[in-house]
Write an enzyme that holds these catalytic residues in place. Structure first.
Site, PDB file in Angstrom:
ATOM      1  N   LYS A 118      -5.215 -20.770  19.554  1.00 43.36           N
ATOM      2  CA  LYS A 118      -4.662 -22.133  18.974  1.00 43.36           C
ATOM      3  C   LYS A 118      -3.150 -22.001  19.455  1.00 43.36           C
ATOM      4  CE  LYS A 118      -4.446 -25.648  15.604  1.00 43.36           C
ATOM      5  NZ  LYS A 118      -3.014 -25.722  15.760  1.00 43.36           N
ATOM      6  N   LYS A 317      -7.273 -20.599  11.314  1.00 47.82           N
ATOM      7  CA  LYS A 317      -5.925 -20.136  11.199  1.00 47.82           C
ATOM      8  C   LYS A 317      -5.693 -18.846  10.849  1.00 47.82           C
ATOM      9  CE  LYS A 317      -3.076 -23.588  11.530  1.00 47.82           C
ATOM     10  NZ  LYS A 317      -2.923 -24.706  10.858  1.00 47.82           N
ATOM     11  N   CYS A 435      22.359 -40.954 -13.234  1.00 53.93           N
ATOM     12  CA  CYS A 435      22.173 -39.368 -12.755  1.00 53.93           C
ATOM     13  C   CYS A 435      22.390 -39.499 -11.130  1.00 53.93           C
ATOM     14  CB  CYS A 435      20.960 -38.868 -12.861  1.00 53.93           C
ATOM     15  SG  CYS A 435      20.882 -37.127 -12.239  1.00 53.93           S
TER      16      CYS A 435
HETATM   17  S1  IVH Z   1      -8.386 -28.856  20.741  1.00 57.08           S
HETATM   18  C1  IVH Z   1     -10.430 -32.786  19.639  1.00 57.08           C
HETATM   19  N1  IVH Z   1      -7.466 -26.926  21.529  1.00 57.08           N
HETATM   20  O1  IVH Z   1      -4.131 -28.316  17.738  1.00 57.08           O
HETATM   21  C2  IVH Z   1      -9.700 -31.547  19.549  1.00 57.08           C
HETATM   22  N2  IVH Z   1      -6.018 -28.092  20.244  1.00 57.08           N
HETATM   23  O2  IVH Z   1      -4.665 -29.142  15.146  1.00 57.08           O
HETATM   24  C3  IVH Z   1      -8.234 -31.574  19.841  1.00 57.08           C
HETATM   25  N3  IVH Z   1      -4.056 -26.999  19.776  1.00 57.08           N
HETATM   26  O3  IVH Z   1      -3.285 -31.511  18.347  1.00 57.08           O
HETATM   27  C4  IVH Z   1      -7.558 -30.266  19.914  1.00 57.08           C
HETATM   28  N4  IVH Z   1      -4.335 -25.297  20.781  1.00 57.08           N
HETATM   29  O4  IVH Z   1      -2.002 -29.847  19.681  1.00 57.08           O
HETATM   30  C5  IVH Z   1      -7.290 -27.756  20.818  1.00 57.08           C
HETATM   31  N5  IVH Z   1      -7.136 -24.727  22.074  1.00 57.08           N
HETATM   32  C6  IVH Z   1      -6.661 -25.849  21.636  1.00 57.08           C
HETATM   33  C7  IVH Z   1      -5.545 -25.925  20.855  1.00 57.08           C
HETATM   34  C8  IVH Z   1      -5.263 -27.159  20.247  1.00 57.08           C
HETATM   35  C9  IVH Z   1      -3.587 -25.833  20.150  1.00 57.08           C
HETATM   36  C10 IVH Z   1      -3.058 -28.193  19.176  1.00 57.08           C
HETATM   37  C11 IVH Z   1      -3.191 -29.313  19.546  1.00 57.08           C
HETATM   38  C12 IVH Z   1      -3.823 -30.436  18.532  1.00 57.08           C
HETATM   39  C13 IVH Z   1      -3.802 -29.442  17.297  1.00 57.08           C
HETATM   40  C14 IVH Z   1      -4.939 -29.994  16.364  1.00 57.08           C
END
Ligand code: IVH
Length: 673
Positions: A118, A317, A435
């Site tokens: 992520k 996370k 205040c």
């Molecule tokens: S998939 C429908 N893959 O996380 C799924 N998102 O919490 C849409 N992000 O807005 C997102 N790495 O900015 C996906 N490997 C990844 C990701 C990712 C970072 C971010 C992205 C999204 C947010 C969602």
């Protein structure tokens, strides 16, 4: 065209192809064939030829990454396919719950997942038409983002033209723009040397860089990109699975995370997560977790969506980042509603790349529960953008002279009594708008973007105005004079005039914005909107009894009491009179913009158990102009049926009313908003 020109054209075409190929080797395959110097030479050769023959320059030429003029502002882009977010899991148990849910819904024993980091950056939608990048847009609220095309074009990892010629006519690639750790460090180092402001973390730096109005600045920022999905496509699908689709994108020249992997079942997910946790620090970019996606696209489709996130994906996370430090003191801050909040002043400490000096202790119950004392050594935690928190105390490190935190009997700002009602966690200053702290906060709230949207009236300015007793309440803002303003610190003629203009502009508002701006306790934006719609006028709302107030969706007994109490206060009535006297006005009947009234005249009935509070869905539908009724009749247009729906669903079937499950409703809403 002469023979010579033909030759030049061919030469230019060949150079572009070569450069694009080497870009692909470098960014996508991470396997460059030639040294940078050779790449630069090719680029310079192309530049020279194009300079001699400017008529042959095309927007997708690799020389055309920077060059667009600075913008005044970004324009809005509507996403044809909404950009969603992800559900989170914070433990292996929550991962197991997710996997179980997916298996149950699909009736499968084991699921194949695509796993990838992520990335901690910001989401982007890249639109390619006939193989050429035509638009880059931020996620915004998922439905509407900002057009940042000129900035996106400056990012080397993003191809201006897709590889080969086997692309769909329309292809929207989605992914994350991020700033690698090293580039971030160097950028901050440069800023420090020049005495400029540094960025708190790579994510902020990436976001700040992409939101530059001048693409020449963005071009100097070390941004990168990985793809992780798609939006609108002119074909049905790219492949049958997520991993195969990503391979297709990679073939078209889109960089994809090399960490991407296909794993089997929950076990595979847990192992991948562990491996990435180990690897995290050695990666060249920040990640804040791992994303798992059901790999089979047909399965994805069957699973569908819940509100704003897919049921087929989850973000596992990493634990929030923590560090040890010492509590130097605890002070009390007074908020808009008089809440007196203990704030720990810390020995400055770096947590995940950010220096933390303060941490909220929320309220006195929390202080007692965690037994935090002044002098204690504590763990502080910061997660993303939220205010750092004290996680726990290390009692073994408590010094002998550690002091207990005592709630002051009097407000540290105005000296009024502080009371903590029995059974409530929050202590409050009883000074009300006497205040200055509460006054300041009330005025800041009044001026904020989502309230009266008074541009240029920042927090510092409000504080100055109150401290110098130029204003006491929001209404006083409208009698400020140019002389008073220019007398303030750092306020020139021009800024003063801008502020006066912004104040004048803010007088034209809507009832919903005005209600929200008043800062009635527990009345947020959504409630303000429902109240405005329900009562139609301020007079009607002022006269409403608590019972009548409670007939409003979303308004329970507590909120009703707050609203009624607010309008009973003579002081509040006075301020409202003054505001109206100053010329604040709004259109008679609140008609939301046409596009939001897509469901006008439609009647919905909600039944069964839904994944979100019914009140929330109801408010959403009402916002779009729909009526939400309690029972099904011939007049009903749609019945939204959750799990275990009973008689209403049956009735709907009998009457032939359209029945939607939640996913279909979300889809409908996504389509019309
Ligand atoms: S998939 C429908 N893959 O996380 C799924 N998102 O919490 C849409 N992000 O807005 C997102 N790495 O900015 C996906 N490997 C990844 C990701 C990712 C970072 C971010 C992205 C999204 C947010 C969602």
């Amino acid at each position: 065209m002469t023979r010579k020109d033909e030759g030049v054209k061919a030469q230019i075409g060949q150079l572009r192809q070569q450069i694009n190929y080497h870009n692909y080797r470098y960014y996508v395959l991470d396997d460059p064939e030639i040294p940078d110097s050779e790449y630069d030479r090719l680029l310079r050769e192309l530049q020279a030829l194009e300079a001699e023959h400017p008529e042959l320059i095309t927007p997708d030429s690799p020389t055309q990454r920077v060059g667009a003029q600075p913008l005044k502002e970004f324009s809005e882009v509507r996403h044809v396919v909404p950009m969603l977010s992800l559900g989170n899991a914070f433990s292996d148990e929550e991962m197991a719950d997710f996997d179980e849910r997916v298996r149950k819904l699909l009736g499968e024993e084991q699921i194949e997942y695509a796993a990838e980091p992520k990335l901690d950056g910001l989401a982007i939608n890249l639109r390619y038409e006939r193989g050429v990048l035509v638009q880059g847009a931020t996620r915004g609220d998922g439905h509407r983002g900002e057009d940042v095309t000129s900035n996106v074009r400056t990012i080397g990892a993003i191809p201006l033209r897709l590889q080969g010629d086997e692309w769909p006519g329309v292809l929207e690639v989605r992914g994350e723009i991020f700033m690698p750790k090293q580039g971030f460090e160097e950028l901050n180092e440069r800023a420090r040397n020049k005495g400029e402001k540094t960025f708190a973390n790579p994510r902020n730096a990436a976001a700040g860089s992409l939101r530059q109005l001048d693409p020449k600045i963005t071009a100097t920022r070390p941004l990168s990109f990985y793809a992780y999905g798609w939006g609108e496509l002119s074909v049905d699908r790219l492949a049958d699975s997520y991993s195969a689709s990503m391979a297709v994108l990679k073939g078209l020249g889109m960089p994809v995370s090399p960490e991407q992997q296909v794993v089997q079942g929950l076990e595979g997910c847990l192992a991948y997560f562990e491996a990435m946790a180990q690897k995290r620090d050695s990666l060249e970019y920040e990640i804040d977790g791992v994303v798992f996606k059901v790999n089979d696209l047909e399965q994805q489709q069957r699973l569908g969506y819940v509100s704003r996130a897919p049921r087929w994906a989850i973000a596992r996370k990493f634990p929030a980042q923590e560090a040890l430090t010492v509590v130097k003191d605890v002070e009390f801050q007074v908020g808009r509603t008089g809440a007196v909040t203990p704030v720990a002043r810390l020995q400055p400490v770096e947590v995940g790349g950010v220096v933390v000096r303060n941490a909220t202790l929320h309220n006195m119950d929390e202080v007692r529960k965690k037994d935090v004392r002044i002098g204690d050594t504590v763990y502080v935690r910061r997660a993303g953008d939220v205010i750092p928190e004290i996680v726990r105390v290390l009692p073994e490190r408590r010094p002998k002279d550690a002091r207990e935190v005592v709630l002051p009997a009097h407000c540290p700002v105005c000296g009024s009594d502080v009371i903590k009602p029995e059974g409530e966690a929050v202590a409050r200053c009883t000074g009300g708008l006497f205040c200055p702290a509460q006054r300041k906060e009330a005025i800041k709230h009044f001026a904020s973007r989502r309230a009266m949207d008074i541009e240029g009236l920042g927090d510092k300015l409000v504080e100055q105005l109150v401290d110098q007793e130029l204003i006491r309440d929001p209404a006083d803002l409208y009698s400020l004079t140019r002389e008073q303003l220019t007398g303030l610190e750092r306020m020139g003629e021009k800024s003063a005039q801008n502020l006066l203009d912004a104040l004048a502009r803010s007088k034209e508002t809507t009832l919903a914005h005005f209600l929200y701006a008043l800062g009635i306790r527990e009345v947020g934006e959504a409630t303000s909107q429902t109240l405005a719609r329900q009562f139609g006028s301020l007079e009607a709302l002022e006269k409403a009894t608590e019972e009548q107030l409670q007939e409003t969706p979303d308004v329970g007994p507590i909120v009703a009491t707050h609203i009624a109490a607010f309008f009973r206060q003579p002081h509040n009535r006075e301020v409202i009179e003054k505001l109206l006297g100053a010329g604040i006005h709004w259109p008679e009947v609140e008609v939301p913009p046409e596009e939001q009234q897509a469901l006008a005249g439609k009647t919905f009935v909600l039944t069964g158990s839904l994944s979100r509070p019914r009140s929330e869905i109801k408010a959403e539908l009402q916002e779009l102009g729909a009526r939400v009724a309690g029972s099904v009749s011939k007049k009903t247009d749609y019945v939204v049926a959750g799990e275990a729906a009973g008689s209403k669903l049956e009735k709907a079937r009998e009457l032939g009313v359209t029945i939607l499950d939640e996913e279909q409703m979300d889809k409908l809403l996504a389509e019309i908003t």
